[in-house]
Design a protein around this motif. Structure first.
Motif, PDB file in Angstrom:
ATOM      1  N   GLN A  70      -2.405   7.902   2.210  1.00 59.99           N
ATOM      2  CA  GLN A  70      -2.127   6.693   3.418  1.00 59.99           C
ATOM      3  C   GLN A  70      -3.037   5.335   2.631  1.00 59.99           C
ATOM      4  O   GLN A  70      -1.763   4.606   2.565  1.00 59.99           O
ATOM      5  N   ARG A  71      -4.300   5.485   3.370  1.00 60.40           N
ATOM      6  CA  ARG A  71      -4.427   4.418   3.835  1.00 60.40           C
ATOM      7  C   ARG A  71      -4.500   3.627   1.573  1.00 60.40           C
ATOM      8  O   ARG A  71      -4.569   2.724   1.325  1.00 60.40           O
ATOM      9  N   GLN A  72      -4.934   4.594   0.500  1.00 52.90           N
ATOM     10  CA  GLN A  72      -5.540   4.349  -0.250  1.00 52.90           C
ATOM     11  C   GLN A  72      -3.795   3.706  -1.133  1.00 52.90           C
ATOM     12  O   GLN A  72      -4.169   2.316  -1.540  1.00 52.90           O
ATOM     13  N   GLU A  73      -2.448   3.705  -0.640  1.00 53.83           N
ATOM     14  CA  GLU A  73      -1.613   3.694  -1.067  1.00 53.83           C
ATOM     15  C   GLU A  73      -1.248   2.327  -0.411  1.00 53.83           C
ATOM     16  O   GLU A  73      -1.199   1.422  -1.471  1.00 53.83           O
ATOM     17  N   GLU A  74      -1.941   2.007   0.523  1.00 48.70           N
ATOM     18  CA  GLU A  74      -1.876   0.539   1.531  1.00 48.70           C
ATOM     19  C   GLU A  74      -2.638  -0.532   0.478  1.00 48.70           C
ATOM     20  O   GLU A  74      -2.286  -1.560   0.744  1.00 48.70           O
ATOM     21  N   ARG A 100     -16.094  -2.933  -1.590  1.00 51.81           N
ATOM     22  CA  ARG A 100     -14.909  -3.659  -1.725  1.00 51.81           C
ATOM     23  C   ARG A 100     -14.929  -3.820  -3.197  1.00 51.81           C
ATOM     24  O   ARG A 100     -15.553  -4.182  -4.149  1.00 51.81           O
ATOM     25  N   ARG A 101     -13.779  -3.819  -4.238  1.00 53.99           N
ATOM     26  CA  ARG A 101     -13.988  -3.997  -5.677  1.00 53.99           C
ATOM     27  C   ARG A 101     -13.500  -5.145  -6.257  1.00 53.99           C
ATOM     28  O   ARG A 101     -11.803  -5.054  -5.077  1.00 53.99           O
ATOM     29  N   GLY A 135      -7.863  -9.122  -9.813  1.00 51.78           N
ATOM     30  CA  GLY A 135      -7.533 -10.398  -8.970  1.00 51.78           C
ATOM     31  C   GLY A 135      -8.144 -10.922  -7.504  1.00 51.78           C
ATOM     32  O   GLY A 135      -8.392 -12.146  -7.003  1.00 51.78           O
ATOM     33  N   GLU A 136      -7.922  -9.769  -7.069  1.00 55.55           N
ATOM     34  CA  GLU A 136      -7.697  -9.463  -5.733  1.00 55.55           C
ATOM     35  C   GLU A 136      -9.031  -8.387  -5.403  1.00 55.55           C
ATOM     36  O   GLU A 136      -9.122  -7.562  -5.526  1.00 55.55           O
ATOM     37  N   TYR A 137      -9.787  -8.848  -4.402  1.00 55.34           N
ATOM     38  CA  TYR A 137     -10.251  -7.673  -3.154  1.00 55.34           C
ATOM     39  C   TYR A 137     -10.011  -6.630  -3.092  1.00 55.34           C
ATOM     40  O   TYR A 137      -8.947  -6.894  -1.496  1.00 55.34           O
ATOM     41  N   PHE A 138     -10.691  -5.559  -3.086  1.00 48.76           N
ATOM     42  CA  PHE A 138      -9.971  -4.249  -2.087  1.00 48.76           C
ATOM     43  C   PHE A 138     -10.805  -3.946  -1.451  1.00 48.76           C
ATOM     44  O   PHE A 138     -11.526  -2.997  -1.897  1.00 48.76           O
TER      45      PHE A 138
END
Length: 469
Positions: A399-403, A348-349, A353-356
């Motif tokens: 698709q996963r990345q766009e979300e 996760r990165r 300001g938010e973790y993805f």
């Protein structure tokens, strides 16, 4: 060959730089490109050590490992700082690496770029924050009063300065009384007073919002990220990512110090920039983007941020040509290493300001296991989803990345009655549906899936959403 069918082709296949294992790592990835002449790189160098693929919980753990590894290499193998290079795909990634090196007292230089806090867009946002904390900071005011462009030229600022001096008041207060300066036109006067009101509003919001929330909301309102995104160039995308990384730095500071005081963050940044003014460039670790690394060589190479959407970049997944260029870039990075190659990624990165959550780069999957040692250093091991599309297919990944990839905008809004499943309309993003909600009332954060632009994170108090139906 098409233009000159009778010509003889000479393939330059010998590599004089890297070990056999490192060269094999690079070749096992680039051979997946279809639009290339068939050739097999080889070297007369020794087999060498296997390359390392390392998984980390987040980018902080990744950067700390790099620093620890450099120290071990210095101690165990008698290396110099100049024997190391840290490579990354985007300039924004340098911030957390710079912080770790600076904290460890390791000198570093950035090739083909400037240090994070010296970048123009970072200085611009910091000037806004400094002015909000200190309304008497005339230097910061003059830097940003016309950024983004408001049509306030140097002549108007000089007239405002003269009025401030004659009246014995700070420049920001003079901006609030611009209507008293007869030589300033009504149009420019309105822009100056609007700027004054913006700064005053956020000075009041300091007691209501955390440092991270204030910085994000300010960046949203002045529209810096939208401006960079609309420009649409590689450079402007990079500038937007730098601003997003600054927002992450504010949040990270608050968590580390258990403090929401914006002034404390600005004090730390000032200390950082003072330290950065001294630099022993004769013996320092090198930081650079993969694009800047072409033609160079180092005994030890760290390739960081090997995650889907970051390397390869999410926008490179649109065409095979762009994806193959990313793969060639991987080859360039790997073959900068003479003796040792470390490839790292974070599960996760922190971005904007938010973790993805991240998936390991497809390039790491393409590396032949015979030439690498894979080490999982995450606190909690995560299995890759069993529904993952097979290697080489980009649809499921895209698709996963766009979300999960962060948006360049993060709006907020007046309080209304919102709930999960509610349809809403945004003036820029159009129609969408609320798919997630954190909190309640004006401070609630919404996840809205817009039908045209995908998922956006919105803060209720400041955005411009309206319910539909």
């Amino acid at each position: 060959e098409k233009d000159y069918p009778g010509c003889k082709v000479y393939r330059l296949e010998q590599n004089y730089r890297s070990t056999k294992h490192i060269l094999s790592v690079a070749h096992s990835v680039v051979r997946n490109n279809k639009q290339r002449l068939p050739k097999k790189r080889w070297t007369a160098n020794a087999k060498g050590e296997k390359a390392k693929v390392l998984a980390f919980e987040d980018q902080i753990a990744e950067s700390l490992y790099v620093v620890t590894s450099i120290r071990e290499e210095l101690h165990d193998n008698g290396r110099n700082f100049c024997d190391f290079v840290i490579l990354y795909r985007t300039n924004a990634q340098s911030r957390v690496l710079e912080d770790a090196l600076r904290a460890a007292g390791i000198p570093y230089i950035i090739v083909g770029g400037v240090r994070f806090y010296e970048r123009k867009e970072i200085k611009d946002v910091l000037a806004y924050l400094r002015l909000i904390c200190n309304p008497k900071d005339s230097i910061s005011l003059k830097r940003v009063i016309n950024f983004p462009l408001r049509g306030i030229g140097d002549t108007s600022v000089e007239k405002l300065e003269q009025f401030a001096q004659e009246s014995g008041i700070p420049l920001l207060e003079a901006a609030g009384r611009a209507d008293e300066v007869e030589s300033i036109s009504a149009r420019i006067e309105a822009q100056i007073k609007q700027f004054h009101n913006l700064i005053r509003k956020y000075a009041c919001l300091r007691v209501e919002l955390s440092a991270g929330e204030l910085a994000r909301t300010l960046v949203d309102e002045i529209g810096i990220l939208r401006k960079f995104k609309a420009t649409g160039t590689e450079e402007s995308y990079g500038r937007g990512e730098n601003v997003g990384e600054l927002l992450s730095a504010v949040d990270n500071f608050s968590k580390r110090h258990n403090s929401n005081d914006l002034e404390h963050f600005l004090e730390e940044v000032s200390l950082i920039t003072d330290i950065d003014s001294w630099d022993d460039r004769s013996n320092a670790v090198t930081l650079m983007t993969l694009h800047s690394a072409k033609g160079l060589e180092f005994p030890v190479v760290y390739m960081t941020g090997l995650e889907e959407g970051l390397f390869p970049l999410s926008r490179s997944l649109n065409t095979n040509e762009e994806l193959e260029e990313e793969r060639r870039l991987f080859y360039v990075g790997a073959t900068r290493a003479e003796e040792r190659l470390y490839m790292t990624w974070a599960a996760r990165r922190l971005r904007y300001g938010e973790y993805f959550e991240n998936l390991a780069s497809r390039f790491l999957e393409e590396v032949d296991d015979r030439f690498v040692e894979r080490i999982d250093l995450r606190r909690t091991y995560r299995e890759r989803p069993h529904t993952e599309h097979p290697r080489g297919s980009t649809n499921g990944r895209r698709q996963r990345q766009e979300e999960t990839m962060p948006a360049y905008e993060d709006f907020s809004q007046d309080a209304q009655s919102f709930y999960v499943g509610c349809e809403v309309r945004h003036p820029s993003f159009g129609l969408g549906k609320i798919v997630g909600m954190d909190g309640s009332g004006e401070t609630a954060k919404l996840s809205v899936k817009f039908y045209d632009v995908g998922v956006k994170r919105l803060l209720v108090k400041y955005a411009k959403l309206e319910t539909v139906g």
